[in-house]
Design a protein around this motif. Structure first.
Motif, mmCIF file in Angstrom:
data_model
loop_
_atom_site.group_PDB
_atom_site.id
_atom_site.type_symbol
_atom_site.label_atom_id
_atom_site.label_comp_id
_atom_site.label_asym_id
_atom_site.label_seq_id
_atom_site.Cartn_x
_atom_site.Cartn_y
_atom_site.Cartn_z
ATOM 1 N N PRO A 98 38.974 61.254 31.609
ATOM 2 C CA PRO A 98 38.611 59.915 31.123
ATOM 3 C C PRO A 98 39.444 58.863 31.844
ATOM 4 N N VAL A 99 38.792 57.950 32.539
ATOM 5 C CA VAL A 99 39.496 56.993 33.407
ATOM 6 C C VAL A 99 39.066 55.568 33.092
ATOM 7 N N VAL A 100 40.015 54.665 33.130
ATOM 8 C CA VAL A 100 39.749 53.224 33.087
ATOM 9 C C VAL A 100 40.309 52.624 34.362
ATOM 10 N N PHE A 101 39.479 51.877 35.067
ATOM 11 C CA PHE A 101 39.926 51.229 36.303
ATOM 12 C C PHE A 101 40.419 49.812 36.010
ATOM 13 N N TRP A 102 41.545 49.466 36.646
ATOM 14 C CA TRP A 102 42.140 48.140 36.519
ATOM 15 C C TRP A 102 42.384 47.566 37.913
ATOM 16 N N ASP A 103 42.411 46.257 38.003
ATOM 17 C CA ASP A 103 42.633 45.593 39.288
ATOM 18 C C ASP A 103 43.109 44.170 39.022
ATOM 19 N N LEU A 104 44.262 43.799 39.566
ATOM 20 C CA LEU A 104 44.773 42.440 39.358
ATOM 21 C C LEU A 104 43.778 41.393 39.812
ATOM 22 N N TYR A 105 42.977 41.719 40.826
ATOM 23 C CA TYR A 105 42.024 40.755 41.376
ATOM 24 C C TYR A 105 40.652 40.862 40.724
ATOM 25 N N GLY A 106 40.476 41.819 39.815
ATOM 26 C CA GLY A 106 39.216 41.954 39.101
ATOM 27 C C GLY A 106 38.062 42.436 39.958
ATOM 28 N N GLU A 107 38.340 43.041 41.099
ATOM 29 C CA GLU A 107 37.271 43.459 42.004
ATOM 30 C C GLU A 107 36.874 44.921 41.810
ATOM 31 N N GLN A 108 37.846 45.790 41.559
ATOM 32 C CA GLN A 108 37.567 47.217 41.424
ATOM 33 C C GLN A 108 37.899 47.740 40.032
ATOM 34 N N GLY A 109 38.042 46.832 39.091
ATOM 35 C CA GLY A 109 38.358 47.237 37.730
ATOM 36 C C GLY A 109 38.582 46.019 36.861
ATOM 37 N N HIS A 110 38.950 46.267 35.611
ATOM 38 C CA HIS A 110 39.232 45.159 34.703
ATOM 39 C C HIS A 110 40.435 44.367 35.214
ATOM 40 N N PRO A 111 40.361 43.047 35.197
ATOM 41 C CA PRO A 111 41.533 42.264 35.621
ATOM 42 C C PRO A 111 42.688 42.428 34.639
ATOM 43 N N ILE A 112 43.880 42.428 35.181
ATOM 44 C CA ILE A 112 45.100 42.465 34.362
ATOM 45 C C ILE A 112 45.786 41.114 34.506
ATOM 46 N N ARG A 113 46.031 40.475 33.386
ATOM 47 C CA ARG A 113 46.676 39.165 33.415
ATOM 48 C C ARG A 113 47.841 39.124 32.429
ATOM 49 N N THR A 114 48.751 38.258 32.743
ATOM 50 C CA THR A 114 49.787 37.885 31.796
ATOM 51 C C THR A 114 49.967 36.384 31.911
ATOM 52 N N THR A 115 50.720 35.803 31.024
ATOM 53 C CA THR A 115 50.980 34.366 31.115
ATOM 54 C C THR A 115 52.289 34.130 31.858
ATOM 55 N N VAL A 116 52.427 32.933 32.387
ATOM 56 C CA VAL A 116 53.660 32.564 33.077
ATOM 57 C C VAL A 116 54.847 32.682 32.118
ATOM 58 N N SER A 117 54.654 32.288 30.865
ATOM 59 C CA SER A 117 55.736 32.369 29.880
ATOM 60 C C SER A 117 56.176 33.806 29.648
ATOM 61 N N GLU A 118 55.213 34.734 29.570
ATOM 62 C CA GLU A 118 55.548 36.131 29.328
ATOM 63 C C GLU A 118 56.252 36.746 30.530
ATOM 64 N N MET A 119 55.886 36.314 31.727
ATOM 65 C CA MET A 119 56.585 36.802 32.908
ATOM 66 C C MET A 119 58.045 36.363 32.887
ATOM 67 N N GLY A 120 58.292 35.114 32.509
ATOM 68 C CA GLY A 120 59.654 34.618 32.376
ATOM 69 C C GLY A 120 60.260 34.202 33.708
ATOM 70 N N ILE A 401 29.450 52.748 37.549
ATOM 71 C CA ILE A 401 28.990 53.493 36.370
ATOM 72 C C ILE A 401 30.149 53.715 35.402
ATOM 73 N N ILE A 402 31.282 54.153 35.932
ATOM 74 C CA ILE A 402 32.465 54.383 35.091
ATOM 75 C C ILE A 402 32.904 53.082 34.423
ATOM 76 N N GLN A 403 32.841 51.998 35.180
ATOM 77 C CA GLN A 403 33.234 50.696 34.646
ATOM 78 C C GLN A 403 32.300 50.251 33.527
ATOM 79 N N SER A 404 31.027 50.574 33.645
ATOM 80 C CA SER A 404 30.036 50.117 32.658
ATOM 81 C C SER A 404 30.218 50.781 31.297
ATOM 82 N N VAL A 405 30.839 51.952 31.262
ATOM 83 C CA VAL A 405 31.049 52.656 29.985
ATOM 84 C C VAL A 405 32.497 52.541 29.522
#
Length: 524
Positions: A98-120, A401-405
Motif C-alpha cells: 500500500p503506497v501513497v505518493f507525495w511530492d513537494l511540487y505536487g507533480e508526482q504525488g500529493h503536495p506537502i506543505r507547511t507554513t513559514v511560522s511552523e518552519m521557524g 491509478i494509485i493516486q486516484s485511490v
C-alpha cells in the motif's frame, strides 16, 4: 514481538532486525551500485507487512516500484528467485504494497506543505543560507509577527513582513534590538533566489497533518509514503531542510511511548550526507537532539548514504542497526572510511571486516543489529533477501491509478489562501491612503474659511497630498497583481508625503499642530 528478515549469513544463519529495537535507528551505507536501494526496498516491504508505516525519499525515482508486484518477466527475475531459493524463502512470491505518493511540487504525488511560522527562523535561516546576523534579524521579524498576530503562512507573507521591516528598521531596533536595512535587504535577496528554485511550493495551506503518515490499510499493512525527490534533489538544501523539518514535526507532534513492541513509523533518509553538509554547529546540535529523543516517540530513523563517515560521530553513535554494503578503496580517504566503518562493528574473530568491506558483491552486506538486550550482534557477512515488489519505477499511468485511490485524494491538492500577514499589511496601507485622502478633504474645507492667499496654499497642499495618495494606491494595486512589494512603505509614503506637504506650506503654529497630531495618530 517479531522481526524484519534481512538475509542469511554465509553459514545459513538468519540475520534479522528486532521490531522492538527498530526505533534505535540505523544506517544503510555503501558505494553506488552495491545494492543499497534493494536493501531499503526489502526492509520497507517487511516493515509494511508488520503493520509499521514507512516514509522513504525516492531520490532516483526507482523506489516507486514498491507499489507494484514484481514479475517473472522482469529481466533480473531469475536472480531474485535464485536468491530467494538460496535463502530458503519458501513463501517467496511477488506482491505489491500500500503506497501513497507525495511530492513537494505536487507533480508526482500529493503536495506537502507547511507554513513559514511552523518552519521557524532557525530552519528557514539554514534554508536561505543566512549568516548569524541575518538569522538574528529574521528572528526579530518572526517575533514581531507573533506579537502582532500576523500569520506567516507562505512566502508572500514573509516577503510583506520583510518589506515592512525594511521601512521600519528603526522602530524594530528600538523594540527588539538592532535591525539594519542591509540585513533585511540581504534576506530579501536570498528569499528571491530560493523562490526561483521553486521553494515557495513548500509553504502554504493546507499544511501536512503528520498523522497522515501513520496510516495502515484495511489489511493492517503499514502505508509506504514515497516522496518523489528526483526533482527536489536539484535543490539539495531544500531537500535536507524539508526532511529535518519533518523529523522535528514528528518529534513535536507524537506522544511519548518509550520502547513500543514495534515502531509507529520508520523513516528512511536517503542521501543523508546532505543534512550535514556545511551545517552550522547550532543546527547539528538540533539534529543530534531530535535523533536522540525521537526514538521515545516510537520513530526509527535510518540514514542511507554512500560513505558512513558522512554521518557525524555524535549521531553515528546512536545508530544501532547497521547494513554496510561494499566500499571501494581508490584513494587514501576511501581507505580511512573503510577503517572507520570496520571499527563501528562488534568484532567477529572469524571475519576481517576491513577486508570484507572491499570484497562484498552486489547483494551482499555486513550486518549487525541490536539483540533483545539492546547489545549489537556480532557482524556477519550476509546475503540480502530479494524484494517482492517491482525493481524499477512505475509508469505515469500506474502512478495516476494509485493516486486516484489514495485515501488523501483531494485533501491537499488545492491551495487555501486565508487572511494572513500579506493581506493585513496591504489593508493597513490602503486604510492609511484612505485616511490621507480624508485629511486632504478636511484641508479643502479649511480653504473656504481662509483668505484668498491662504486658500491658494491649501489648494496646492491638497493637490500634493492627493497625488501622494494616488501614487501609493497604484503601488498597492501593482503589488496585488504581481505579488511583490515595493521597498517604499505605502503607509509612510501616503501619510508623511501628503501631510508633511500641508505642514510645510501652512507653517503656521496652529495648522502645524493640527497636522502633526494627525500624523502621530495615524502612525501609531
Amino acid at each position: 514481538m517479531g522481526d524484519i528478515f534481512i538475509g542469511n549469513d554465509l553459514d545459513g544463519n538468519r540475520q534479522a532486525l528486532d521490531l522492538g529495537r527498530a526505533n534505535r535507528h540505523g544506517l544503510i551505507a555503501g558505494a553506488t551500485g552495491t545494492g543499497k536501494t534493494v536493501t531499503l526496498q526489502g526492509m520497507a516491504e517487511s516493515f509494511s507487512a508488520a503493520g509499521v508505516p514507512v516514509f522513504v525519499a525516492d531520490v532516483k525515482g526507482d523506489l516507486s516500484g514498491v507499489a507494484m508486484p514484481g514479475s517473472a518477466s522482469f529481466k533480473h527475475a531469475d536472480k531474485l528467485e535464485a536468491r530467494a531459493k538460496e535463502l530458503g524463502m519458501e513463501d517467496y512470491a511477488y506482491s505489491d504494497n500500500p503506497v501513497v505518493f507525495w511530492d513537494l511540487y505536487g507533480e508526482q504525488g500529493h503536495p506537502i506543505r507547511t507554513t513559514v511560522s511552523e518552519m521557524g527562523p532557525l530552519l528557514l535561516s539554514r534554508l536561505l543560507d543566512l549568516n548569524e546576523t541575518q538569522e538574528g534579524v529574521l528572528q526579530i521579524v518572526f517575533r514581531h509577527a507573533d506579537d502582532n498576530k500576523l500569520l506567516l503562512l507562505n512566502f508572500d507573507d514573509l516577503r510583506s513582513m520583510l518589506a515592512w521591516a525594511y521601512d521600519n528598521a528603526q522602530e524594530l531596533s528600538g523594540e527588539y534590538g538592532n535591525v539594519s536595512k542591509q540585513s533585511v535587504g540581504a534576506i530579501q535577496r536570498q528569499l528571491l533566489s530560493f523562490e526561483s528554485q521553486g521553494a515557495d511550493h513548500f509553504f502554504g495551506e493546507p499544511a501536512l497533518e503528520i498523522d497522515d503518515f501513520l496510516k495502515v490499510d484495511e489489511q493492517g499493512r503499514g502505508m509506504v509514503n514515497v516522496l518523489a525527490a528526483d526533482k527536489l534533489m536539484r535543490s539539495p538544501k531544500l531537500y535536507a531542510t524539508f526532511l529535518l523539518w519533518l523529523l522535528a514535526e514528528l518529534f513535536e507532534t507524537l506522544p511519548e511511548v518509550g520502547d513500543p513492541e514495534k515502531p509507529k513509523l520508520v523513516f528512511f533518509f536517503d542521501e543523508a550526507h546532505l543534512l550535514f553538509d556545511d551545517a552550522p554547529k547550532a543546527l547539528q546540535d538540533t539534529i543530534e537532539r531530535v535523533v536522540r529523543l525521537i526514538r521515545s516517540k516510537g520513530v526509527g530513523v535510518f540514514f542511507v548514504t554512500q560513505n558512513p563517515i558522512d554521518i557525524p560521530e555524535e549521531i553515528a553513535g546512536q545508530l544501532g542497526n547497521r547494513v554496510q554494503h561494499a566500499l571501494r578503496a581508490f584513494t587514501p580517504k576511501d581507505q580511512r572510511a573503510i577503517r572507520a566503518a570496520a571499527e563501528t562493528f562488534r568484532i567477529n574473530p572469524d571475519l576481517d571486516v576491513a577486508e570484507a568491506i572491499t570484497q562484498l558483491k552486489v547483494g551482499e552486506a555486513l550486518v549487525s543489529t541490536l539483540d533483545d538486550d539492546g547489545a549489537p550482534t556480532i557482524v556477519q557477512r550476509t546475503l540480502i533477501k530479494p524484494p517482492r515488489s517491482r525493481l524499477g519505477p512505475v509508469n505515469a499511468k500506474e502512478r495516476a491509478i494509485i493516486q486516484s485511490v489514495s485515501p488523501f485524494d483531494g485533501k491537499y491538492d488545492e491551495v487555501i489562501d486565508r487572511e494572513s500577514a500579506e493581506e493585513v499589511l496591504a489593508q493597513k496601507a490602503a486604510d492609511a491612503v484612505k485616511t490621507a485622502e480624508e485629511v486632504a478633504e478636511k484641508g479643502a474645507e479649511e480653504v473656504a474659511k481662509q483668505p484668498r492667499k491662504s486658500r491658494s496654499i491649501w489648494e496646492k497642499a491638497r493637490e500634493r497630498a492627493m497625488g501622494a495618495a494616488a501614487g501609493s494606491m497604484a503601488s498597492v494595486a501593482a503589488a496585488a497583481v504581481t505579488g511583490r512589494r515595493s521597498r517604499a512603505n505605502p503607509t509612510k509614503t501616503a501619510v508623511t508625503s501628503g501631510l508633511g506637504s500641508i505642514a510645510t506650506d501652512l507653517a503656521g503654529p496652529v495648522a502645524g499642530r493640527f497636522v502633526r497630531n494627525i500624523i502621530g495618530g495615524l502612525m501609531r
